[in-house]
Structures are given as structure tokens and as C-alpha cells.
Design a protein around this motif. Structure first.
Motif, PDB file in Angstrom:
ATOM      1  N   GLU A  53     -37.462  19.263 -37.274  1.00 29.96           N
ATOM      2  CA  GLU A  53     -36.732  17.990 -37.355  1.00 29.96           C
ATOM      3  C   GLU A  53     -35.560  18.122 -38.322  1.00 29.96           C
ATOM      4  O   GLU A  53     -35.599  17.589 -39.434  1.00 29.96           O
ATOM      5  CB  GLU A  53     -37.687  16.875 -37.791  1.00 29.96           C
ATOM      6  N   PRO A  54     -34.516  18.817 -37.892  1.00 29.35           N
ATOM      7  CA  PRO A  54     -33.383  19.049 -38.797  1.00 29.35           C
ATOM      8  C   PRO A  54     -32.477  17.836 -38.918  1.00 29.35           C
ATOM      9  O   PRO A  54     -32.460  16.975 -38.047  1.00 29.35           O
ATOM     10  CB  PRO A  54     -32.624  20.187 -38.095  1.00 29.35           C
ATOM     11  N   GLN A  55     -31.722  17.788 -40.022  1.00 26.79           N
ATOM     12  CA  GLN A  55     -30.627  16.815 -40.124  1.00 26.79           C
ATOM     13  C   GLN A  55     -29.483  17.402 -39.308  1.00 26.79           C
ATOM     14  O   GLN A  55     -28.844  18.364 -39.735  1.00 26.79           O
ATOM     15  CB  GLN A  55     -30.225  16.629 -41.580  1.00 26.79           C
ATOM     16  N   LEU A  56     -29.279  16.828 -38.131  1.00 25.87           N
ATOM     17  CA  LEU A  56     -28.316  17.379 -37.180  1.00 25.87           C
ATOM     18  C   LEU A  56     -26.961  16.696 -37.288  1.00 25.87           C
ATOM     19  O   LEU A  56     -26.887  15.485 -37.498  1.00 25.87           O
ATOM     20  CB  LEU A  56     -28.829  17.179 -35.746  1.00 25.87           C
ATOM     21  N   TYR A  57     -25.924  17.510 -37.120  1.00 27.54           N
ATOM     22  CA  TYR A  57     -24.555  16.983 -37.154  1.00 27.54           C
ATOM     23  C   TYR A  57     -23.783  17.451 -35.928  1.00 27.54           C
ATOM     24  O   TYR A  57     -24.173  18.411 -35.264  1.00 27.54           O
ATOM     25  CB  TYR A  57     -23.832  17.469 -38.419  1.00 27.54           C
ATOM     26  N   ASN A  58     -22.690  16.744 -35.648  1.00 27.82           N
ATOM     27  CA  ASN A  58     -21.692  17.202 -34.677  1.00 27.82           C
ATOM     28  C   ASN A  58     -20.413  17.486 -35.440  1.00 27.82           C
ATOM     29  O   ASN A  58     -20.081  16.766 -36.388  1.00 27.82           O
ATOM     30  CB  ASN A  58     -21.393  16.114 -33.627  1.00 27.82           C
ATOM     31  N   GLY A  64     -12.263  18.427 -36.184  1.00 32.07           N
ATOM     32  CA  GLY A  64     -12.187  18.591 -37.638  1.00 32.07           C
ATOM     33  C   GLY A  64     -13.078  17.653 -38.431  1.00 32.07           C
ATOM     34  O   GLY A  64     -13.036  17.627 -39.662  1.00 32.07           O
ATOM     35  N   GLN A  65     -13.902  16.849 -37.743  1.00 28.28           N
ATOM     36  CA  GLN A  65     -14.753  15.868 -38.442  1.00 28.28           C
ATOM     37  C   GLN A  65     -16.239  16.181 -38.260  1.00 28.28           C
ATOM     38  O   GLN A  65     -16.681  16.462 -37.141  1.00 28.28           O
ATOM     39  CB  GLN A  65     -14.478  14.456 -37.909  1.00 28.28           C
ATOM     40  N   LEU A  66     -16.979  16.071 -39.354  1.00 31.81           N
ATOM     41  CA  LEU A  66     -18.441  16.201 -39.296  1.00 31.81           C
ATOM     42  C   LEU A  66     -19.051  14.815 -39.230  1.00 31.81           C
ATOM     43  O   LEU A  66     -18.701  13.938 -40.026  1.00 31.81           O
ATOM     44  CB  LEU A  66     -18.961  16.886 -40.566  1.00 31.81           C
ATOM     45  N   SER A  67     -19.969  14.585 -38.286  1.00 32.79           N
ATOM     46  CA  SER A  67     -20.661  13.292 -38.246  1.00 32.79           C
ATOM     47  C   SER A  67     -22.121  13.520 -37.855  1.00 32.79           C
ATOM     48  O   SER A  67     -22.431  14.439 -37.086  1.00 32.79           O
ATOM     49  CB  SER A  67     -19.985  12.365 -37.234  1.00 32.79           C
ATOM     50  N   PRO A  68     -23.044  12.711 -38.405  1.00 30.94           N
ATOM     51  CA  PRO A  68     -24.458  12.863 -38.046  1.00 30.94           C
ATOM     52  C   PRO A  68     -24.658  12.728 -36.538  1.00 30.94           C
ATOM     53  O   PRO A  68     -24.008  11.894 -35.899  1.00 30.94           O
ATOM     54  CB  PRO A  68     -25.153  11.720 -38.795  1.00 30.94           C
ATOM     55  N   SER A  69     -25.524  13.545 -35.984  1.00 29.19           N
ATOM     56  CA  SER A  69     -25.765  13.511 -34.539  1.00 29.19           C
ATOM     57  C   SER A  69     -26.826  12.473 -34.203  1.00 29.19           C
ATOM     58  O   SER A  69     -27.868  12.400 -34.859  1.00 29.19           O
ATOM     59  CB  SER A  69     -26.236  14.887 -34.064  1.00 29.19           C
ATOM     60  N   PRO A  70     -26.573  11.659 -33.166  1.00 27.15           N
ATOM     61  CA  PRO A  70     -27.566  10.652 -32.765  1.00 27.15           C
ATOM     62  C   PRO A  70     -28.706  11.251 -31.926  1.00 27.15           C
ATOM     63  O   PRO A  70     -29.608  10.536 -31.494  1.00 27.15           O
ATOM     64  CB  PRO A  70     -26.738   9.674 -31.928  1.00 27.15           C
ATOM     65  N   PHE A  76     -23.919  21.046 -33.885  1.00 30.73           N
ATOM     66  CA  PHE A  76     -23.259  21.381 -32.615  1.00 30.73           C
ATOM     67  C   PHE A  76     -21.751  21.338 -32.881  1.00 30.73           C
ATOM     68  O   PHE A  76     -21.238  20.318 -33.360  1.00 30.73           O
ATOM     69  CB  PHE A  76     -23.619  20.357 -31.536  1.00 30.73           C
ATOM     70  N   VAL A  77     -21.086  22.437 -32.591  1.00 31.64           N
ATOM     71  CA  VAL A  77     -19.686  22.574 -32.989  1.00 31.64           C
ATOM     72  C   VAL A  77     -18.771  22.581 -31.764  1.00 31.64           C
ATOM     73  O   VAL A  77     -19.088  23.223 -30.750  1.00 31.64           O
ATOM     74  CB  VAL A  77     -19.479  23.878 -33.791  1.00 31.64           C
ATOM     75  N   GLN A  78     -17.642  21.880 -31.873  1.00 27.51           N
ATOM     76  CA  GLN A  78     -16.641  21.894 -30.799  1.00 27.51           C
ATOM     77  C   GLN A  78     -15.271  22.260 -31.350  1.00 27.51           C
ATOM     78  O   GLN A  78     -15.013  22.080 -32.544  1.00 27.51           O
ATOM     79  CB  GLN A  78     -16.599  20.541 -30.089  1.00 27.51           C
ATOM     80  N   ASN A  79     -14.422  22.795 -30.467  1.00 25.26           N
ATOM     81  CA  ASN A  79     -13.062  23.192 -30.851  1.00 25.26           C
ATOM     82  C   ASN A  79     -13.050  24.148 -32.047  1.00 25.26           C
ATOM     83  O   ASN A  79     -12.352  23.934 -33.023  1.00 25.26           O
ATOM     84  CB  ASN A  79     -12.202  21.953 -31.192  1.00 25.26           C
ATOM     85  N   SER A  80     -13.849  25.168 -31.944  1.00 24.37           N
ATOM     86  CA  SER A  80     -13.980  26.154 -33.025  1.00 24.37           C
ATOM     87  C   SER A  80     -14.502  27.445 -32.398  1.00 24.37           C
ATOM     88  O   SER A  80     -15.058  27.417 -31.293  1.00 24.37           O
ATOM     89  CB  SER A  80     -14.980  25.630 -34.063  1.00 24.37           C
ATOM     90  N   ALA A  91     -16.521  28.087 -43.190  1.00 31.22           N
ATOM     91  CA  ALA A  91     -15.904  27.508 -44.386  1.00 31.22           C
ATOM     92  C   ALA A  91     -14.962  26.358 -43.994  1.00 31.22           C
ATOM     93  O   ALA A  91     -14.918  25.311 -44.649  1.00 31.22           O
ATOM     94  CB  ALA A  91     -15.138  28.589 -45.141  1.00 31.22           C
ATOM     95  N   GLU A  92     -14.240  26.561 -42.897  1.00 34.43           N
ATOM     96  CA  GLU A  92     -13.317  25.534 -42.404  1.00 34.43           C
ATOM     97  C   GLU A  92     -14.077  24.269 -42.015  1.00 34.43           C
ATOM     98  O   GLU A  92     -13.648  23.144 -42.285  1.00 34.43           O
ATOM     99  CB  GLU A  92     -12.607  26.099 -41.173  1.00 34.43           C
ATOM    100  N   LEU A  93     -15.209  24.479 -41.380  1.00 34.73           N
ATOM    101  CA  LEU A  93     -16.039  23.361 -40.917  1.00 34.73           C
ATOM    102  C   LEU A  93     -16.580  22.560 -42.107  1.00 34.73           C
ATOM    103  O   LEU A  93     -16.624  21.331 -42.077  1.00 34.73           O
ATOM    104  CB  LEU A  93     -17.191  23.944 -40.085  1.00 34.73           C
ATOM    105  N   LEU A  94     -16.966  23.265 -43.182  1.00 32.58           N
ATOM    106  CA  LEU A  94     -17.537  22.584 -44.352  1.00 32.58           C
ATOM    107  C   LEU A  94     -16.450  22.071 -45.306  1.00 32.58           C
ATOM    108  O   LEU A  94     -16.770  21.397 -46.289  1.00 32.58           O
ATOM    109  CB  LEU A  94     -18.480  23.525 -45.108  1.00 32.58           C
ATOM    110  N   HIS A  95     -15.177  22.429 -45.019  1.00 31.67           N
ATOM    111  CA  HIS A  95     -14.072  22.021 -45.893  1.00 31.67           C
ATOM    112  C   HIS A  95     -14.324  22.414 -47.346  1.00 31.67           C
ATOM    113  O   HIS A  95     -14.172  21.599 -48.249  1.00 31.67           O
ATOM    114  CB  HIS A  95     -13.838  20.494 -45.847  1.00 31.67           C
ATOM    115  N   CYS A  96     -14.807  23.617 -47.570  1.00 31.71           N
ATOM    116  CA  CYS A  96     -15.059  23.998 -48.961  1.00 31.71           C
ATOM    117  C   CYS A  96     -14.758  25.484 -49.133  1.00 31.71           C
ATOM    118  O   CYS A  96     -14.732  26.232 -48.162  1.00 31.71           O
ATOM    119  CB  CYS A  96     -16.499  23.709 -49.356  1.00 31.71           C
TER     120      CYS A  96
END
Length: 328
Positions: free
Chosen positions: A82-87, A91-97, A204-208, A258-263
Motif C-alpha cells: 500500500e504505497p503512497q502513490l503519485y503521478n 512537471g507536476q507531482l500530485s497524489p494518485s487517486p 507513475f511518470v509521464q513526459n519523461s 532529480a528533475e522529477l523531485l526538483h531537488c
């Protein structure tokens, strides 16, 4: 004397068929070119712990597979993840529904295939290159020129490209398998001494260049340190960079991460790359299994169905069912 049934491949499809045949009272003999079971469900042992470089998780929709997964869970071979899933999109990270139930092997993905293999006779490190008919039975030739047999039937449970060559005795089946397109995937593992400052455990990653990433320690039974991440590249990116050296692949995908995490990401204390040439079928099929029952030749795998772990298991079941039915 009972003539055994040969099964080439100890991924989930081959082991599913093997178990069903053994349960029906048949003798089987398995072969695999690798040094352990699992195929794309295998895990790699490393100095950073066991890493699931192939299948990241699986889902269960078909009632038969749901029952099987519940059996695995009861035996302690699998657990719900049961991971904390994101999309990640534009260029934006948002929690996955996404509410999908996901399963993993415990304490590593390969625990499932290892348990299914159990006491079945298997020859590892044995790459079968030819399946041919003797006078009454089937024989197998390996890459070292050794002959194996006789066998009453042969089940080929390998990726479609490898199955094509082994199906030479059944040209119609061979041409069907040859028409299946399998996509490649570059997978890398990165381990960090200081845990990355993010709540994300899967994405889940898009445009990368990246398609997917997962935090290893969020899976049940995994080591908590170091903080290890598995990254999968997209099929398109993997195709474009198929022959790049592993160091370059690691550098490029580390950069995309690194680009995805903006850090500014620390340098990993450990990294590893693995190229899956036949990671997944480019499209789903509805065959279930390829079979020439009169010849006694069968081919199964995720490429015969959905391309998922569930598809591989169901395809193996179908191969066994068709074979047993033909013997009745």
C-alpha cells in the motif's frame, strides 16, 4: 516408465503450468537458462539488499488468480503493498487517486516463484536451443550440445521471441509467436545513505525518460536501509538507448529522477542497471495458449494474454488444462 513433460522456463507461466500438471499426477522436468527461477519476477541480490528489478507488483482480477494470490498470502509468500502513490505529469507531482490493490512477493518478489518451484526437478543454467521429435517422443538440445529427453510433451514458457525458435516443429505456432512484439525496458536501482526527503513511495511518470519508480523499503519485508529506489525507463526511451553502457544509463535516469523531485539529489552509494530486452508485450492478445495438441507442443506466457503477472499465471494454467484434456 513414465515419460515426463518438459517445461522450458521457470517464470510464473512455466511454474503455473508445472504445478497444475503435478497436481494432476503428471511428472514434469523444468529447464531455465538463468541460475534461478522467476524470469521477470526474479529479484537480484546486491550489497544494497534484494532488489525487484523486473515486475514491481501485480494485481489480481480473475477469480482463479485471486484465489491463488490468497493462497500465496496465507503461506507468507506474498503481501499487499500500500504505497503512497503519485503521478508526475507536465512537471507536476500530485497524489494518485488510484485505489487498485497491489501485491508483492515477500520478502522479495522471487519468493513466490521459489515457493512454487519447491521440489520440482529443474536444470538451471541450461539454455535450450532446439526442440525436436525423436521416434515417438520429444528431445531438447541445449547450447552446450547436450541432449535431454525423451519427453511426452513440451511446454515452452519463454518470451515470444525465444519461443519462436523453439517452436520450429510447429511452423504455424512459430509464425504466431514471431508476430508478437515485445518492448524493452531499462531498469536501474539507486541507493542513498540519507533517505530522500519525499513522502512518495511509488510514481507513475509521464513526459519523461522514466515510466515508473518505487521506493523499495515501502514494500513489506524489505530492508529499510539504505534508501533504495527502482526506476524503470519508458519502452520508447529504452529502445532509443538500448546499447548505451550501463554507467551512462544510470547517469541519465538519475538525472531524470532529480528533475522529477526538483531537488539536488545526493550521489548514490550504490547503483545498478539491468536491461530487460523482452520486458512486456507491446499489445495484449486473447490466445491464452498456443497449442498443437496432436504434436504435443504448447507455448504460454504473459504475451499470450494481458502482459501482466496474472496473464502469465492464467496462460500457464490454460496450457496445463489443454494438455491434460488431450490426454483424457
Amino acid at each position: 516408465m513414465t515419460v515426463p513433460i518438459a517445461i522450458i522456463g521457470t517464470g510464473i507461466a512455466g511454474l503455473s503450468a508445472a504445478r497444475a500438471l503435478k497436481d494432476a499426477g503428471h511428472v514434469v522436468q523444468l529447464f531455465d537458462k538463468s541460475h534461478g527461477s522467476g524470469g521477470r519476477m526474479s529479484s537480484k541480490r546486491s550489497e544494497a539488499g534484494a532488489l525487484d528489478l523486473g515486475a514491481q507488483y501485480f494485481t489480481a482480477r480473475d477469480r482463479r488468480f485471486v484465489n491463488e494470490v490468497q493462497r500465496w498470502q496465507a503461506n507468507g509468500w506474498a503481501a499487499e503493498w500500500e504505497p503512497q502513490l503519485y503521478n508526475f505529469q507536465s512537471g507536476q507531482l500530485s497524489p494518485s487517486p488510484d485505489e487498485q490493490t497491489r501485491w508483492v512477493g515477500t520478502p522479495r518478489m522471487s519468493a513466490i516463484t521459489r515457493a512454487l518451484l519447491d521440489d520440482l526437478p529443474v536444470e538451471f543454467g541450461c539454455r535450450i536451443t532446439e526442440v525436436f521429435q525423436g521416434q515417438q517422443h520429444w528431445n531438447l538440445l541445449d547450447a552446450d550440445g547436450n541432449n535431454h529427453g525423451p519427453f511426452s510433451h513440451v511446454i515452452i514458457a519463454t518470451p515470444a521471441h525465444q519461443a519462436t525458435a523453439l517452436l520450429a516443429a510447429a511452423p504455424k505456432l512459430a509464425s504466431t509467436a514471431a508476430g508478437v512484439k515485445m518492448d524493452p525496458t531499462w531498469a536501474i536501482a539507486l541507493a542513498f545513505d540519507t533517505p530522500l526527503d519525499t513522502p512518495m513511495e511509488g510514481c507513475f511518470v509521464q513526459n519523461s525518460p522514466l515510466d515508473w519508480l518505487a521506493r523499495n523499503r515501502s514494500k513489506p519485508g524489505r530492508d529499510a536501509t539504505p534508501d533504495t529506489w527502482i526506476l524503470h525507463a519508458t519502452s520508447a526511451w529504452s529502445k532509443q538507448h538500448l546499447d548505451l553502457p550501463k554507467d551512462a544509463i544510470i547517469e541519465l535516469l538519475h538525472g531524470a529522477f532529480a528533475e522529477l523531485l526538483h531537488c539536488s539529489m545526493p550521489a548514490p552509494v550504490f547503483s545498478l542497471a539491468h536491461r530487460w530486452l523482452y520486458a512486456r508485450p507491446a499489445s495484449g492478445h486473447e490466445w491464452g495458449v498456443l497449442a498443437d495438441a496432436d504434436l504435443g507442443l504448447y507455448a504460454c506466457g504473459d504475451w499470450c494474454l494481458s502482459g501482466r503477472v496474472e496473464g502469465a499465471w492464467l496462460s500457464g494454467q490454460e496450457a496445463a488444462r489443454r494438455l491434460v484434456e488431450h490426454l483424457r
